[in-house]
Motif scaffolding. Structure first.
Motif, PDB file in Angstrom:
ATOM      1  N   PRO A  27     -15.824   0.277  -3.166  1.00  0.00           N
ATOM      2  CA  PRO A  27     -16.866  -0.360  -2.343  1.00  0.00           C
ATOM      3  C   PRO A  27     -16.672   0.319  -0.753  1.00  0.00           C
ATOM      4  O   PRO A  27     -16.044   1.447  -1.025  1.00  0.00           O
ATOM      5  CB  PRO A  27     -16.264  -1.913  -2.097  1.00  0.00           C
ATOM      6  CG  PRO A  27     -14.683  -1.879  -2.270  1.00  0.00           C
ATOM      7  CD  PRO A  27     -14.638  -0.583  -3.567  1.00  0.00           C
ATOM      8  N   SER A  28     -17.606  -0.086   0.043  1.00  0.00           N
ATOM      9  CA  SER A  28     -17.542   0.854   1.407  1.00  0.00           C
ATOM     10  C   SER A  28     -16.394   0.497   2.127  1.00  0.00           C
ATOM     11  O   SER A  28     -15.890   1.524   3.031  1.00  0.00           O
ATOM     12  CB  SER A  28     -18.770   0.071   2.369  1.00  0.00           C
ATOM     13  OG  SER A  28     -18.749  -1.308   2.392  1.00  0.00           O
ATOM     14  N   ALA A  29     -15.521  -0.616   2.070  1.00  0.00           N
ATOM     15  CA  ALA A  29     -14.345  -0.781   2.476  1.00  0.00           C
ATOM     16  C   ALA A  29     -13.320  -1.229   1.468  1.00  0.00           C
ATOM     17  O   ALA A  29     -13.743  -2.077   0.729  1.00  0.00           O
ATOM     18  CB  ALA A  29     -14.526  -1.697   3.711  1.00  0.00           C
ATOM     19  N   LEU A  30     -12.115  -0.981   1.721  1.00  0.00           N
ATOM     20  CA  LEU A  30     -10.900  -1.650   0.619  1.00  0.00           C
ATOM     21  C   LEU A  30      -9.802  -1.842   1.124  1.00  0.00           C
ATOM     22  O   LEU A  30      -9.253  -0.829   1.847  1.00  0.00           O
ATOM     23  CB  LEU A  30     -10.878  -0.587  -0.464  1.00  0.00           C
ATOM     24  CG  LEU A  30     -10.225  -0.971  -1.764  1.00  0.00           C
ATOM     25  CD1 LEU A  30     -10.908  -2.235  -2.505  1.00  0.00           C
ATOM     26  CD2 LEU A  30     -10.023   0.300  -2.533  1.00  0.00           C
ATOM     27  N   GLN A  31      -9.320  -3.174   1.027  1.00  0.00           N
ATOM     28  CA  GLN A  31      -7.930  -3.372   1.420  1.00  0.00           C
ATOM     29  C   GLN A  31      -7.025  -3.405   0.533  1.00  0.00           C
ATOM     30  O   GLN A  31      -7.328  -3.301  -0.697  1.00  0.00           O
ATOM     31  CB  GLN A  31      -7.889  -4.839   2.302  1.00  0.00           C
ATOM     32  CG  GLN A  31      -8.998  -4.801   3.587  1.00  0.00           C
ATOM     33  CD  GLN A  31      -8.615  -3.586   4.549  1.00  0.00           C
ATOM     34  OE1 GLN A  31      -7.339  -3.510   5.019  1.00  0.00           O
ATOM     35  NE2 GLN A  31      -9.507  -2.855   4.904  1.00  0.00           N
ATOM     36  N   ARG A  32      -5.637  -3.698   0.628  1.00  0.00           N
ATOM     37  CA  ARG A  32      -4.742  -3.469  -0.211  1.00  0.00           C
ATOM     38  C   ARG A  32      -5.032  -4.523  -1.668  1.00  0.00           C
ATOM     39  O   ARG A  32      -4.759  -4.363  -2.619  1.00  0.00           O
ATOM     40  CB  ARG A  32      -3.453  -3.792   0.286  1.00  0.00           C
ATOM     41  CG  ARG A  32      -2.096  -3.617  -0.615  1.00  0.00           C
ATOM     42  CD  ARG A  32      -0.845  -3.638   0.143  1.00  0.00           C
ATOM     43  NE  ARG A  32       0.352  -3.111  -0.940  1.00  0.00           N
ATOM     44  CZ  ARG A  32       0.863  -4.010  -1.843  1.00  0.00           C
ATOM     45  NH1 ARG A  32       0.299  -5.207  -2.408  1.00  0.00           N
ATOM     46  NH2 ARG A  32       1.670  -3.311  -2.613  1.00  0.00           N
TER      47      ARG A  32
END
Length: 194
Positions: free
Chosen positions: A70-75
């Motif tokens: 995706p355009s942003a990814l967290q842990r």
């Protein structure tokens, strides 16, 4: 890769060292011990043999290569993305170390190079070289196909002092799947006196 490790250790002025390597890192460790035996005090090889492998990394790499970031990814989202491919949360956590999180996520390693050259990575050269005579522990996952009984003679030809132990409940990713037993075995081996 073994030469790269030697050059780094030379730069750091580290003359003698123990080596621990898993899978491809285990192959690098074996080559390092064979190429510079006077430098390696002991060697732990985690779930790989000095033989050609090929037990599904190609299929896993295909699945990993097909991931859409995706355009942003967290842990947490990264773990959710990886777990179906990895087969377990522990292995997903291991793989997540190779992903750049935050905005514009993606691989932080040379993923395309690894995928392209996996057949070379899974290989093992036909060596005409003196064996490494130092202490060696081959620690295998009991549920993994990477170190099999037919490999034992190959192991002992190149590493005559080799011990071969198993972690019965572990697969190929034994240090992620069974971290405490792996750590116990590793530390006991590394702290043995020569």
């Amino acid at each position: 890769m073994a030469q790269d490790v030697l050059e780094t250790l030379n730069h750091l002025e580290i003359d003698r060292f123990a080596v621990v390597g898993h899978s491809m890192g285990g192959k690098v460790g074996m080559m390092l011990a064979l190429a510079a035996p006077e430098r390696v005090s002991r060697l732990l090889v985690a779930d790989i043999a000095p033989a050609r492998t090929g037990h599904g990394h190609g299929a896993m790499l295909d699945r990993l290569g097909a991931l859409s970031f995706p355009s942003a990814l967290q842990r947490r989202e990264g773990l959710d993305l990886l777990e179906p491919v990895a087969g377990s949360r522990a292995v997903a956590e291991l793989l997540l170390q190779n992903i750049r999180l935050g905005d514009s996520p993606g691989w932080s390693i040379g993923f395309d190079d690894i995928a392209r050259d996996i057949h070379e990575i899974e290989g093992w050269p036909d060596l005409q070289i003196a064996p490494y005579e130092g202490p060696v522990l081959f620690l295998r996952g009991g549920a993994s196909p990477y170190v099999r009984p037919e490999h034992h003679d190959l192991i002992r030809d190149l590493f005559p002092q080799a011990l071969i132990h198993s972690l019965p409940e572990a697969g190929h990713w034994l240090h992620a799947e069974q971290p405490r037993p792996f750590l116990r075995e590793m530390m006991a081996f590394l702290h043995q006196s020569d």
